[in-house]
Scaffold this active site. Structure first.
Site, PDB file in Angstrom:
ATOM      1  N   ASN A   8      28.421 -19.537  81.400  1.00 17.34           N
ATOM      2  CA  ASN A   8      28.516 -18.090  81.618  1.00 17.34           C
ATOM      3  C   ASN A   8      29.399 -17.510  80.509  1.00 17.34           C
ATOM      4  OD1 ASN A   8      28.889 -15.495  82.548  1.00 17.34           O
ATOM      5  ND2 ASN A   8      30.082 -16.077  84.359  1.00 17.34           N
ATOM      6  N   LYS A  10      30.001 -14.491  79.920  1.00 20.25           N
ATOM      7  CA  LYS A  10      30.612 -13.213  80.336  1.00 20.25           C
ATOM      8  C   LYS A  10      30.437 -12.195  79.192  1.00 20.25           C
ATOM      9  CE  LYS A  10      33.589 -15.774  83.388  1.00 20.25           C
ATOM     10  NZ  LYS A  10      34.836 -15.903  84.119  1.00 20.25           N
ATOM     11  N   HIS A  97      28.958 -12.809  91.254  1.00 20.81           N
ATOM     12  CA  HIS A  97      30.146 -13.425  90.640  1.00 20.81           C
ATOM     13  C   HIS A  97      31.381 -12.654  91.109  1.00 20.81           C
ATOM     14  CE1 HIS A  97      33.098 -14.608  87.662  1.00 20.81           C
ATOM     15  NE2 HIS A  97      32.334 -15.654  87.397  1.00 20.81           N
ATOM     16  N   GLU A  99      33.888 -11.612  89.650  1.00 19.07           N
ATOM     17  CA  GLU A  99      34.295 -10.482  88.795  1.00 19.07           C
ATOM     18  C   GLU A  99      33.476  -9.242  89.136  1.00 19.07           C
ATOM     19  OE1 GLU A  99      33.963 -12.550  85.061  1.00 19.07           O
ATOM     20  OE2 GLU A  99      35.730 -13.720  85.611  1.00 19.07           O
ATOM     21  N   GLU A 165      32.913 -20.839  93.762  1.00 16.74           N
ATOM     22  CA  GLU A 165      33.924 -20.562  92.752  1.00 16.74           C
ATOM     23  C   GLU A 165      35.146 -19.946  93.419  1.00 16.74           C
ATOM     24  OE1 GLU A 165      32.163 -20.090  88.600  1.00 16.74           O
ATOM     25  OE2 GLU A 165      31.919 -18.160  89.561  1.00 16.74           O
ATOM     26  N   GLY A 171      39.242 -18.917  85.416  1.00 12.95           N
ATOM     27  CA  GLY A 171      39.988 -18.514  84.227  1.00 12.95           C
ATOM     28  C   GLY A 171      41.483 -18.756  84.338  1.00 12.95           C
ATOM     29  N   SER A 204      37.604 -23.010  86.101  1.00 11.56           N
ATOM     30  CA  SER A 204      38.394 -23.815  85.159  1.00 11.56           C
ATOM     31  C   SER A 204      37.826 -25.219  84.916  1.00 11.56           C
ATOM     32  CB  SER A 204      39.860 -23.883  85.602  1.00 11.56           C
ATOM     33  OG  SER A 204      40.425 -22.585  85.590  1.00 11.56           O
ATOM     34  N   GLY A 225      32.848 -20.965  82.533  1.00  8.87           N
ATOM     35  CA  GLY A 225      33.115 -19.750  81.768  1.00  8.87           C
ATOM     36  C   GLY A 225      33.768 -20.092  80.443  1.00  8.87           C
ATOM     37  N   GLY A 226      35.096 -20.017  80.411  1.00  8.76           N
ATOM     38  CA  GLY A 226      35.869 -20.171  79.172  1.00  8.76           C
ATOM     39  C   GLY A 226      35.483 -21.365  78.306  1.00  8.76           C
TER      40      GLY A 226
HETATM   41  P1  PGA Z   1      36.125 -20.287  84.005  1.00 16.08           P
HETATM   42  O1  PGA Z   1      35.073 -19.249  84.611  1.00 16.08           O
HETATM   43  O2  PGA Z   1      35.357 -21.556  83.718  1.00 16.08           O
HETATM   44  O3  PGA Z   1      36.620 -19.621  82.769  1.00 16.08           O
HETATM   45  O4  PGA Z   1      37.174 -20.490  85.033  1.00 16.08           O
HETATM   46  C1  PGA Z   1      34.127 -19.674  85.560  1.00 16.08           C
HETATM   47  C2  PGA Z   1      33.321 -18.500  86.013  1.00 16.08           C
HETATM   48  O5  PGA Z   1      33.836 -17.385  86.065  1.00 16.08           O
HETATM   49  O6  PGA Z   1      32.128 -18.654  86.329  1.00 16.08           O
END
Ligand code: PGA
Length: 243
Positions: A8, A10, A97, A99, A165, A171, A204, A225-226
């Site tokens: 992802n 983002k 998600h 967010e 999640e 994050g 994470s 994500g990251g």
């Molecule tokens: P992250 O994000 O791996 O940066 O924690 C995961 C996500 O938001 O799907």
């Protein structure tokens, strides 16, 4: 066993970033890998995916989106519909998600409508659920997830995926413990009754912990994500992690 690895991006990247990313995506991988870039890079990513698939380095590489609208067309300025995503050879769409649940105030009811649109357009929804730190502290993690599942999942959907999640792990560099992940995934599996939907973990996930997380029971894949934005780390994850 083949797992799902979802990247992802983002709201990150640029034209140059995306082009360089695919030039450096050198790992060979037999898992299902789904890349979810921002909309403006869809065509570019779709082209690279075709190249990789033809070269057989990634036989199971697919394009995913990060959201879609809950209508198929109309006067919704700035929105993108599920049939439009399908036009770009998109196969998956992340919905609900945390967010979006927080920043765009998306409710589980809206997530369910979006999932219905996605299914009608022949997309596979990846429906995210997760408890906040406060909910976990108050012993309400399971109750929260059960409610989100009940309200966000369309009844009798033929094909979808769940991503667990925990909001506090996204994050933050804090992953849930093996026990937390396995007990929540087992709980989600029991809530899904006879539906064999894959259950992914997100929050994470990185090159160091991905291999362990993918080996936990009831974990069918990861949503990243990251770490998915760092091509070296992502190659490592695809090759089995921890180099
Ligand atoms: P992250 O994000 O791996 O940066 O924690 C995961 C996500 O938001 O799907």
């Amino acid at each position: 066993m083949k797992k799902f690895i979802v990247a992802n991006f983002k709201m990150n990247g640029s034209y140059t970033f995306t082009r360089d990313y695919f030039h450096h995506l050198t790992a060979e991988c037999t898992h299902h890998v789904i890349i979810c870039p921002p909309y403006p890079y869809f065509t570019l990513v779709a082209e690279y995916i075709t190249v990789h698939r033809n070269a057989q380095t990634f036989p199971h590489l697919q394009l995913g989106a990060q959201n879609c609208h809950n209508s198929s067309a109309g006067a919704f300025t700035g929105e993108v519909s599920a049939p439009m995503l399908r036009d770009f050879t998109c196969t998956y769409v992340i919905l609900g998600h945390s967010e979006r649940r927080t920043l765009a105030q998306e409710t589980s009811e809206l997530v369910c409508q979006k999932a219905q649109q996605a299914l009608q357009a022949d997309l596979i929804p990846i429906i995210c659920v997760g408890e906040s730190w406060e909910e976990r502290e108050q012993g309400k993690a399971f109750e929260t997830i059960q409610r989100q599942l009940q309200e966000s999942l369309p009844a009798e959907a033929a094909n979808l995926m769940i991503a667990y999640e925990p909001v506090w792990a996204i994050g933050s560099g804090r992953t849930a413990t093996q026990e937390d992940v396995e007990s929540m995934h087992a709980f989600i599996r029991s809530c899904l009754k006879d539906h064999p939907y894959p259950i992914l973990y997100g929050g994470s996930v990185n090159a160091t912990n991905s291999q362990d997380i993918l080996s936990y029971s009831h974990v069918d894949g990861v949503l990243i994500g990251g770490a998915s934005l760092k091509i070296h780390d992502f190659n490592t994850i695809l090759e089995g992690g921890k180099k």
